[in-house]
Design an enzyme around this catalytic site. Structure first.
Site, PDB file in Angstrom:
ATOM      1  N   CYS A  80       0.962  -1.360  -0.027  1.00 45.02           N
ATOM      2  CA  CYS A  80      -0.143   0.015   0.068  1.00 45.02           C
ATOM      3  C   CYS A  80       0.979   1.274   0.196  1.00 45.02           C
ATOM      4  CB  CYS A  80      -0.927  -0.004   1.143  1.00 45.02           C
ATOM      5  SG  CYS A  80      -2.074   1.493   1.245  1.00 45.02           S
ATOM      6  N   CYS A 120      -0.355   4.063   2.239  1.00 43.65           N
ATOM      7  CA  CYS A 120      -0.185   3.701   3.837  1.00 43.65           C
ATOM      8  C   CYS A 120       1.067   3.957   4.161  1.00 43.65           C
ATOM      9  CB  CYS A 120      -0.767   2.272   4.011  1.00 43.65           C
ATOM     10  SG  CYS A 120      -2.102   1.778   3.269  1.00 43.65           S
ATOM     11  N   ASP A 121       2.242   3.742   3.383  1.00 46.92           N
ATOM     12  CA  ASP A 121       3.510   3.691   3.972  1.00 46.92           C
ATOM     13  C   ASP A 121       4.458   4.406   3.020  1.00 46.92           C
ATOM     14  OD1 ASP A 121       2.740   1.494   5.691  1.00 46.92           O
ATOM     15  OD2 ASP A 121       3.042  -0.026   4.161  1.00 46.92           O
TER      16      ASP A 121
END
Length: 304
Positions: free
Chosen positions: A131, A134-135
């Site tokens: 992701c 997300c990261d």
């Protein structure tokens, strides 16, 4: 006791909740983590009708959640682990107890497909990610790589190019398979390099990812590329392992439904990416959810 229980809070599940709630049904959505599903991981969505300038995935997911709740649907943050649907009352076992309803709609979505490399699981969260949104922030100013050739991989590369120092986009085929507009945009990025006809052969790093070995499939040449992050975007697999043997699935694990989203079990419907279908997009998931909800409402009313 609910009229309709929806398992999964992605676009399909929230769409079903909107239609179910507006249909006068006592409705609940069971979601194990965050509503919005895979869509919430997209930094920018530009192919969903009604948003000519695009919309953030999280923003779209939150708007869908608000609309579902406004329709009267309840959202329960629990993880479904099993169900019984042989009788008129459908029973869903979650990590917090038993939930019951007259009809179920399965909107389980999918989970990221892994590359199957040694140390891939070990390095997940230590350089390996599925992701980018997300990261990605953890890799500001660093070199990263994206694996995949579809829309998600292209979106990830474009998003990461604004954060990372350099982005390598690696795809096993000689041509990318995402939207041409997205591909052209990525090709214009000054800090993005396309490595086509190649695969990631090996991950290197003990405590965290340090580099990757990339193999050219035509020449067999292996090149080591130092990267701090590897974002894998090679597709999804249905999250239906716990359903096998309970209802009709394809060999790949997708739920078999008819045009009304009915599964092989009476009173159980499925919608979104988890069902067998030719196209998995937010727009088709929303459509599935609406059809499934209307079918579930009809099923309940015919038995009253």
């Amino acid at each position: 006791m609910y009229d309709i229980l929806i398992i999964g809070g992605g676009p399909a599940g929230l769409s079903a909740a909107i239609y179910s709630g507006r249909g006068g049904m006592k409705t609940a959505v069971i979601e194990s983590s965050m509503t919005g599903g895979q869509a919430s991981r997209a930094p920018r969505i530009e192919n969903y009708p009604g948003f000519p300038q695009g919309i953030g995935g999280v923003e779209l997911g939150m708007a869908m959640l608000e609309q579902a709740q406004k329709s009267g649907a309840e959202v329960i943050y629990e993880k479904a682990a099993g169900f019984e649907a042989d009788g008129s009352v459908k029973k869903v076992q979650t990590n917090a107890g038993l939930r019951e309803a007259h009809a179920l709609i399965l909107c389980l979505g999918t989970k990221p497909r892994q590359l199957g490399l040694d140390d891939e699981i070990k390095l997940t969260g230590a350089g390996v990610s599925y992701c980018a949104m997300c990261d990605g922030a953890f890799f500001r100013g660093k070199d990263v790589a994206v694996v995949g050739g579809g829309d998600t991989a292209l979106d990830d590369a474009a998003y990461l190019s604004k954060i990372a120092s350099r982005v390598y986009l690696i795809h096993r085929r000689g041509e990318l398979r995402g939207a041409k507009a997205a591909e052209n945009a990525v090709r214009r990025l000054p800090n993005c390099e396309l490595i086509l006809g190649s695969v990631v052969e090996k991950l290197k790093g003990s405590e965290a990812l340090e580099s990757i070995d990339v193999k050219n499939l035509k020449t067999g040449e292996i090149k080591n590329i130092p990267v701090s992050g590897l974002f894998i975007a090679v597709g999804q697999t249905p999250d239906t392992g716990w359903l096998r043997g309970k209802l009709g699935l394809t060999p790949e694990g997708f739920i078999i439904v008819d045009e009304n989203m009915k599964t092989s079990l009476e009173g159980v419907f499925a919608a979104g990416d988890v069902r067998i279908k030719p196209l998995r997009q937010i727009s088709t998931a929303v459509s599935d959810g609406a059809v499934a909800a209307i079918s579930a409402i009809k099923y309940i009313r015919e038995r009253q």
